[in-house]
Write a protein that holds these residues in place. Structure first.
Motif, PDB file in Angstrom:
ATOM      1  N   SER A  71       5.467   0.843  -7.347  1.00  0.00           N
ATOM      2  CA  SER A  71       5.107   0.192  -6.085  1.00  0.00           C
ATOM      3  C   SER A  71       5.982  -1.012  -5.768  1.00  0.00           C
ATOM      4  O   SER A  71       6.378  -1.228  -4.622  1.00  0.00           O
ATOM      5  CB  SER A  71       3.635  -0.229  -6.106  1.00  0.00           C
ATOM      6  OG  SER A  71       2.799   0.883  -6.298  1.00  0.00           O
ATOM      7  N   SER A  72       6.296  -1.811  -6.781  1.00  0.00           N
ATOM      8  CA  SER A  72       7.091  -3.018  -6.561  1.00  0.00           C
ATOM      9  C   SER A  72       8.523  -2.874  -7.060  1.00  0.00           C
ATOM     10  O   SER A  72       9.288  -3.838  -7.079  1.00  0.00           O
ATOM     11  CB  SER A  72       6.427  -4.208  -7.262  1.00  0.00           C
ATOM     12  OG  SER A  72       6.291  -3.953  -8.652  1.00  0.00           O
ATOM     13  N   ASN A  79      -6.341   3.135  -6.669  1.00  0.00           N
ATOM     14  CA  ASN A  79      -6.779   2.261  -5.581  1.00  0.00           C
ATOM     15  C   ASN A  79      -5.679   2.028  -4.543  1.00  0.00           C
ATOM     16  O   ASN A  79      -5.454   0.900  -4.084  1.00  0.00           O
ATOM     17  CB  ASN A  79      -7.277   0.932  -6.144  1.00  0.00           C
ATOM     18  CG  ASN A  79      -8.132   0.166  -5.138  1.00  0.00           C
ATOM     19  OD1 ASN A  79      -8.817   0.755  -4.314  1.00  0.00           O
ATOM     20  ND2 ASN A  79      -8.067  -1.155  -5.197  1.00  0.00           N
ATOM     21  N   THR A  91       0.308  -0.270   0.868  1.00  0.00           N
ATOM     22  CA  THR A  91      -0.066  -1.639   1.198  1.00  0.00           C
ATOM     23  C   THR A  91      -0.623  -2.337  -0.040  1.00  0.00           C
ATOM     24  O   THR A  91      -0.304  -3.491  -0.324  1.00  0.00           O
ATOM     25  CB  THR A  91      -1.114  -1.642   2.322  1.00  0.00           C
ATOM     26  OG1 THR A  91      -0.581  -0.940   3.456  1.00  0.00           O
ATOM     27  CG2 THR A  91      -1.459  -3.064   2.735  1.00  0.00           C
ATOM     28  N   GLU A  92      -1.439  -1.617  -0.791  1.00  0.00           N
ATOM     29  CA  GLU A  92      -1.993  -2.115  -2.052  1.00  0.00           C
ATOM     30  C   GLU A  92      -2.134  -0.941  -3.013  1.00  0.00           C
ATOM     31  O   GLU A  92      -2.053   0.222  -2.618  1.00  0.00           O
ATOM     32  CB  GLU A  92      -3.369  -2.766  -1.837  1.00  0.00           C
ATOM     33  CG  GLU A  92      -3.345  -4.023  -1.008  1.00  0.00           C
ATOM     34  CD  GLU A  92      -4.740  -4.620  -0.848  1.00  0.00           C
ATOM     35  OE1 GLU A  92      -5.718  -3.954  -1.241  1.00  0.00           O
ATOM     36  OE2 GLU A  92      -4.838  -5.747  -0.342  1.00  0.00           O
ATOM     37  N   GLY A  93      -2.340  -1.267  -4.290  1.00  0.00           N
ATOM     38  CA  GLY A  93      -2.596  -0.233  -5.283  1.00  0.00           C
ATOM     39  C   GLY A  93      -1.395   0.076  -6.149  1.00  0.00           C
ATOM     40  O   GLY A  93      -0.295  -0.440  -5.932  1.00  0.00           O
ATOM     41  N   GLN A  94      -1.620   0.934  -7.135  1.00  0.00           N
ATOM     42  CA  GLN A  94      -0.579   1.306  -8.086  1.00  0.00           C
ATOM     43  C   GLN A  94      -0.178   2.763  -7.912  1.00  0.00           C
ATOM     44  O   GLN A  94      -1.016   3.635  -7.666  1.00  0.00           O
ATOM     45  CB  GLN A  94      -1.060   1.094  -9.522  1.00  0.00           C
ATOM     46  CG  GLN A  94      -1.144  -0.366  -9.929  1.00  0.00           C
ATOM     47  CD  GLN A  94      -1.330  -0.515 -11.432  1.00  0.00           C
ATOM     48  OE1 GLN A  94      -1.978   0.302 -12.074  1.00  0.00           O
ATOM     49  NE2 GLN A  94      -0.750  -1.547 -11.997  1.00  0.00           N
ATOM     50  N   THR A 142      -3.865   2.017  -1.016  1.00  0.00           N
ATOM     51  CA  THR A 142      -4.190   1.917   0.406  1.00  0.00           C
ATOM     52  C   THR A 142      -2.900   1.870   1.215  1.00  0.00           C
ATOM     53  O   THR A 142      -1.844   1.470   0.716  1.00  0.00           O
ATOM     54  CB  THR A 142      -5.017   0.657   0.726  1.00  0.00           C
ATOM     55  OG1 THR A 142      -4.197  -0.507   0.558  1.00  0.00           O
ATOM     56  CG2 THR A 142      -6.240   0.548  -0.172  1.00  0.00           C
ATOM     57  N   ARG A 143      -3.018   2.292   2.469  1.00  0.00           N
ATOM     58  CA  ARG A 143      -1.896   2.141   3.406  1.00  0.00           C
ATOM     59  C   ARG A 143      -2.466   1.847   4.771  1.00  0.00           C
ATOM     60  O   ARG A 143      -3.306   2.583   5.293  1.00  0.00           O
ATOM     61  CB  ARG A 143      -1.043   3.412   3.464  1.00  0.00           C
ATOM     62  CG  ARG A 143       0.214   3.246   4.332  1.00  0.00           C
ATOM     63  CD  ARG A 143       1.157   2.232   3.715  1.00  0.00           C
ATOM     64  NE  ARG A 143       2.453   2.159   4.370  1.00  0.00           N
ATOM     65  CZ  ARG A 143       2.813   1.198   5.216  1.00  0.00           C
ATOM     66  NH1 ARG A 143       1.962   0.231   5.535  1.00  0.00           N
ATOM     67  NH2 ARG A 143       4.023   1.186   5.735  1.00  0.00           N
TER      68      ARG A 143
END
Length: 225
Positions: A73-74, A9, A61-64, A11-12
């Motif tokens: 991601s983080s 999932n 922007t979101e997702g793994q 997104t960018r």
């Protein structure tokens, strides 16, 4: 078997004035060790953005985004840099070789970066370049090599540090059709020989068809072909 790449999932999006531009929309992709995946899409479809995120040069922007079982991601920048150095290889449309270094030195440098001794780095570089048909070009600087030869040096450099995943963005896009087909076949052969996974972005469906699986990226959505 742990996937070398697992995207869920993703997104960018980018802000442009008062608008939000959605470049990637809910991308899901899983790549197994040793698997070759073709990524097809028109210019501006988001292929390069997706490869930059997978290559840990940008963040979603979101997702793994999981690489070899590690969620990135983080993750702080130093950890992402370590994964990029130890697990990923990169090939671009333009070879970006160091102009003052010969073919052997360009490839050996990639080995030295991960801690190989000078002798081991040269041996690894020579083996890769020989495998790619460049045994007689080891001491040639890029300006003395043809376009196809330069791109083969770039392929050897990407494989030199024994990555688990190679990311290629239009790797033969600046070559004529006949040379592109020949170099691409060498690339696929070398990646399979070294048991490396690869995600390869191209606008050429004929080249993508040589991969184990193919996907098309259109309007930010990734779909299996």
């Amino acid at each position: 078997m742990t996937s070398i790449l697992d995207i869920q999932n993703l997104t960018r999006s980018f802000r442009q004035g008062h608008k939000t531009l959605e470049i990637l929309r809910g991308i899901d992709l899983e790549v197994q060790p040793g698997e070759l995946v073709g990524l097809v899409g028109a210019s501006g479809s988001g292929k390069s953005t997706l490869l930059q995120i997978v290559g840990l040069l940008d963040r979603p922007t979101e997702g793994q985004l999981v690489i070899d079982g590690v969620e990135t991601s983080s993750m702080p920048d130093d950890g992402r840099t370590a994964i990029r150095r130890e697990k990923l290889g990169f090939i671009y449309q333009f070879h970006h070789l160091l102009p003052d270094f010969n073919a052997l030195e360009n490839v050996a440098l990639a080995c030295r970066i991960i801690g190989a001794s000078a002798n081991d780095a040269e041996l690894q570089a020579e083996d890769l370049l020989t495998y790619l048909g460049l045994a007689e070009r080891l001491e040639h600087v890029p300006a003395k090599l043809s376009g196809g030869e330069q791109q083969r040096v770039a392929i050897a450099r990407a494989l030199a540090a024994s990555p688990q995943l190679v990311l290629a963005d239009e790797p033969t896009g600046n070559l004529d059709e006949a040379t592109a087909a020949r170099v691409f076949d060498m690339f696929v052969d070398a990646v399979k020989h070294h048991e490396v996974a690869a995600v390869i972005a191209t606008h050429d469906r004929a080249l993508a068809a040589k991969m184990d699986r193919q996907f098309v990226l259109k309007d930010g959505v990734l779909t299996a072909i």
